[in-house]
Write a protein that holds these residues in place. Sequence first.
Motif, PDB file in Angstrom:
ATOM      1  N   GLY A 297       0.785  -1.231   0.000  1.00 41.05           N
ATOM      2  CA  GLY A 297       0.000   0.000   0.000  1.00 41.05           C
ATOM      3  C   GLY A 297       0.813   1.275   0.000  1.00 41.05           C
ATOM      4  N   SER A 298       2.122   1.180   0.168  1.00 40.91           N
ATOM      5  CA  SER A 298       2.948   2.382   0.153  1.00 40.91           C
ATOM      6  C   SER A 298       3.064   2.916  -1.269  1.00 40.91           C
ATOM      7  CB  SER A 298       4.336   2.086   0.721  1.00 40.91           C
ATOM      8  OG  SER A 298       5.024   1.151  -0.101  1.00 40.91           O
ATOM      9  N   HIS A 310       3.083  14.495   3.003  1.00 41.77           N
ATOM     10  CA  HIS A 310       2.303  15.406   2.167  1.00 41.77           C
ATOM     11  C   HIS A 310       2.019  14.779   0.807  1.00 41.77           C
ATOM     12  CE1 HIS A 310       1.176  19.128   0.008  1.00 41.77           C
ATOM     13  NE2 HIS A 310       1.978  18.678  -0.950  1.00 41.77           N
ATOM     14  N   TYR A 311       3.045  14.244   0.158  1.00 42.05           N
ATOM     15  CA  TYR A 311       2.845  13.742  -1.193  1.00 42.05           C
ATOM     16  C   TYR A 311       2.118  12.405  -1.234  1.00 42.05           C
ATOM     17  CZ  TYR A 311       5.193  17.653  -3.272  1.00 42.05           C
ATOM     18  OH  TYR A 311       5.487  18.925  -3.697  1.00 42.05           O
ATOM     19  N   SER A 312       2.208  11.617  -0.175  1.00 42.93           N
ATOM     20  CA  SER A 312       1.417  10.384  -0.119  1.00 42.93           C
ATOM     21  C   SER A 312      -0.068  10.699   0.001  1.00 42.93           C
ATOM     22  CB  SER A 312       1.871   9.515   1.057  1.00 42.93           C
ATOM     23  OG  SER A 312       3.174   9.013   0.851  1.00 42.93           O
ATOM     24  N   THR A 313      -0.408  11.670   0.827  1.00 43.37           N
ATOM     25  CA  THR A 313      -1.819  12.075   0.925  1.00 43.37           C
ATOM     26  C   THR A 313      -2.256  12.796  -0.345  1.00 43.37           C
ATOM     27  OG1 THR A 313      -1.291  14.173   2.055  1.00 43.37           O
ATOM     28  CG2 THR A 313      -1.693  12.241   3.434  1.00 43.37           C
ATOM     29  N   PHE A 314      -1.366  13.602  -0.896  1.00 49.67           N
ATOM     30  CA  PHE A 314      -1.665  14.377  -2.103  1.00 49.67           C
ATOM     31  C   PHE A 314      -2.029  13.461  -3.263  1.00 49.67           C
ATOM     32  CE2 PHE A 314       0.260  17.156  -5.613  1.00 49.67           C
ATOM     33  CZ  PHE A 314      -0.801  18.038  -5.639  1.00 49.67           C
ATOM     34  N   ASP A 315      -1.233  12.443  -3.500  1.00 48.23           N
ATOM     35  CA  ASP A 315      -1.518  11.506  -4.588  1.00 48.23           C
ATOM     36  C   ASP A 315      -2.869  10.829  -4.383  1.00 48.23           C
ATOM     37  OD1 ASP A 315      -0.822  10.303  -7.019  1.00 48.23           O
ATOM     38  OD2 ASP A 315       0.126   8.594  -6.044  1.00 48.23           O
ATOM     39  N   CYS A 350      -2.130   2.408   4.671  1.00 53.04           N
ATOM     40  CA  CYS A 350      -0.761   2.755   5.069  1.00 53.04           C
ATOM     41  C   CYS A 350      -0.707   4.053   5.879  1.00 53.04           C
ATOM     42  CB  CYS A 350       0.116   2.906   3.838  1.00 53.04           C
ATOM     43  SG  CYS A 350       0.988   1.405   3.391  1.00 53.04           S
ATOM     44  N   LEU A 351      -1.686   4.910   5.665  1.00 53.55           N
ATOM     45  CA  LEU A 351      -1.701   6.198   6.337  1.00 53.55           C
ATOM     46  C   LEU A 351      -2.382   6.161   7.700  1.00 53.55           C
ATOM     47  CD1 LEU A 351      -2.765   8.523   3.355  1.00 53.55           C
ATOM     48  CD2 LEU A 351      -0.466   7.748   3.962  1.00 53.55           C
ATOM     49  N   LEU A 352      -3.173   5.133   7.958  1.00 51.43           N
ATOM     50  CA  LEU A 352      -4.032   5.147   9.135  1.00 51.43           C
ATOM     51  C   LEU A 352      -3.291   5.288  10.463  1.00 51.43           C
ATOM     52  CD1 LEU A 352      -6.835   2.562   8.223  1.00 51.43           C
ATOM     53  CD2 LEU A 352      -6.895   5.062   8.092  1.00 51.43           C
ATOM     54  N   PRO A 353      -2.174   4.585  10.707  1.00 51.93           N
ATOM     55  CA  PRO A 353      -1.508   4.759  12.010  1.00 51.93           C
ATOM     56  C   PRO A 353      -1.112   6.206  12.281  1.00 51.93           C
ATOM     57  CG  PRO A 353      -0.709   2.782  10.918  1.00 51.93           C
ATOM     58  CD  PRO A 353      -1.538   3.522   9.910  1.00 51.93           C
ATOM     59  N   ALA A 354      -0.540   6.878  11.278  1.00 57.68           N
ATOM     60  CA  ALA A 354      -0.147   8.273  11.472  1.00 57.68           C
ATOM     61  C   ALA A 354      -1.356   9.200  11.459  1.00 57.68           C
ATOM     62  CB  ALA A 354       0.850   8.689  10.396  1.00 57.68           C
ATOM     63  N   ALA A 358      -1.843   7.023  16.140  1.00 55.69           N
ATOM     64  CA  ALA A 358      -1.438   5.789  16.805  1.00 55.69           C
ATOM     65  C   ALA A 358       0.057   5.531  16.672  1.00 55.69           C
ATOM     66  CB  ALA A 358      -2.222   4.610  16.220  1.00 55.69           C
ATOM     67  N   ALA A 359       0.690   6.081  15.646  1.00 53.49           N
ATOM     68  CA  ALA A 359       2.117   5.872  15.432  1.00 53.49           C
ATOM     69  C   ALA A 359       2.686   7.049  14.664  1.00 53.49           C
ATOM     70  CB  ALA A 359       2.360   4.577  14.648  1.00 53.49           C
ATOM     71  N   ALA A 360       3.986   7.251  14.794  1.00 55.56           N
ATOM     72  CA  ALA A 360       4.650   8.317  14.045  1.00 55.56           C
ATOM     73  C   ALA A 360       4.801   7.910  12.588  1.00 55.56           C
ATOM     74  CB  ALA A 360       6.019   8.602  14.652  1.00 55.56           C
ATOM     75  N   TRP A 361       4.831   8.891  11.710  1.00 58.03           N
ATOM     76  CA  TRP A 361       5.093   8.637  10.293  1.00 58.03           C
ATOM     77  C   TRP A 361       6.569   8.287  10.145  1.00 58.03           C
ATOM     78  CZ3 TRP A 361       2.783   7.304   6.083  1.00 58.03           C
ATOM     79  CH2 TRP A 361       3.327   7.561   4.823  1.00 58.03           C
ATOM     80  N   PRO A 362       6.894   7.124   9.591  1.00 57.33           N
ATOM     81  CA  PRO A 362       8.277   6.647   9.631  1.00 57.33           C
ATOM     82  C   PRO A 362       9.158   7.086   8.470  1.00 57.33           C
ATOM     83  CG  PRO A 362       6.861   4.899   8.815  1.00 57.33           C
ATOM     84  CD  PRO A 362       5.957   6.082   9.104  1.00 57.33           C
TER      85      PRO A 362
END
Length: 418
Positions: A297-298, A310-315, A350-354, A358-362
Amino acid sequence: MSGRSRTAVLLAAVVTFGALLVPSAHAAPKAPRTAVLDGGRLQRTRARLGHDPRLRRALRDLTARADTWLDQGPWTVVDKPRPAPGGDVHEYLSQAPYWWPTATPTADNPWGCPYVQRDGQRNPEVDSGTDRQDAEKVFGSTYDLALAWYYTGKAAYAEKAGQILRTWFLDPATRMNPDLQHAQFIPCAYDGRAIGIIDFSQSYTSVLDAQAILAAGAPGWSAEDRTAMGRWNADFLDWLKNSDFGKQEGAAANNHGTFYDMQLAALAYATGDTALVRRTVLDARAKRIDPQIAADGSQPRELARTRSWHYSTFDLVAYTRLAAIGRHVGVNLWSYRGPDGQSLFKAVGCLLPAATGAAAWPHPELEFHRYAATDVVHAAADAGDTAAGAAVARLEAPPGGDLWALRPAAEQLDSMAG
């Protein structure tokens, strides 16, 4: 005062407040023929405003935004300090955001050339002297104003939106030419670049939907306006399909290509070319999802950026809008699974933890904002993803409030950089 009198006064107050928010039933506009937004859903939402406190709270946020536009603009491409290369003041001009001068400007070298790239670092000079900032105001204002009119019936919102659209796109003295030949130029290097098409593809669908909403019966948006705007859209679509820049951007293998396809499909829908809509959405499966989304999913091409969040959400903003457009032609992009299991649901997952905290964006990110993923998670939840649905309650509202209930189409909620 008797108990009955107090009750009558309270009921009258409630009715008066409701009238401020919701116009009378006989004034209800029809479902708009929107490209990304679901017109039928907007109509149903409007009907529920009178008895849904959550929607009324969202409407207050929306009208607060719309109110700020009433005394701004209109804007025009002819107002910039100097025209685009070639001298035509009607040509749109913007500057590459991540390119910086390497020398102190002088009389012989007024730009400080040559320019070098610093990915993710925005050169502040791009926000003055060109058209990009004003174009983004046109996109945002007409969308907010059209939606505010649709839900409240307040004529001033529609009339202002019509004035802004006519000034930027239609009036002969102030209109923009329907091309992007000089978008994201680099001083002393390029008069314009194909990559600059993203200036419009990232938000122009909001303008298309605003036009469709106004066409549902808004005051101040005439049949002549609709016809003229249709011609502008058709000319712009022709330029996107057939220009060298359009062909280059369509071949891009990252978010630029996704947004190009989404803009192409939206313009095709708005101008009546449903065959092009269907072909574009269908092609996106093997052309975009397969190579751009990994099995987990990345999005590797977006993770390689200095602003990977930013660009993962943007796409995904582009993908979720493209999926919304696909519903018009019977294509469910959400249900598609690539040869390695790639899917839009996995990409959102893939975005849900951040996104939920729940988790930092790695991955590298110069400017992390958790709320940047809020709309794309909403979109996945609406499409039936249970994990996204469970995450909605833990999302961070963006500045100005979470407007998904009133405008269920993904927007880029953090800062646009280019």
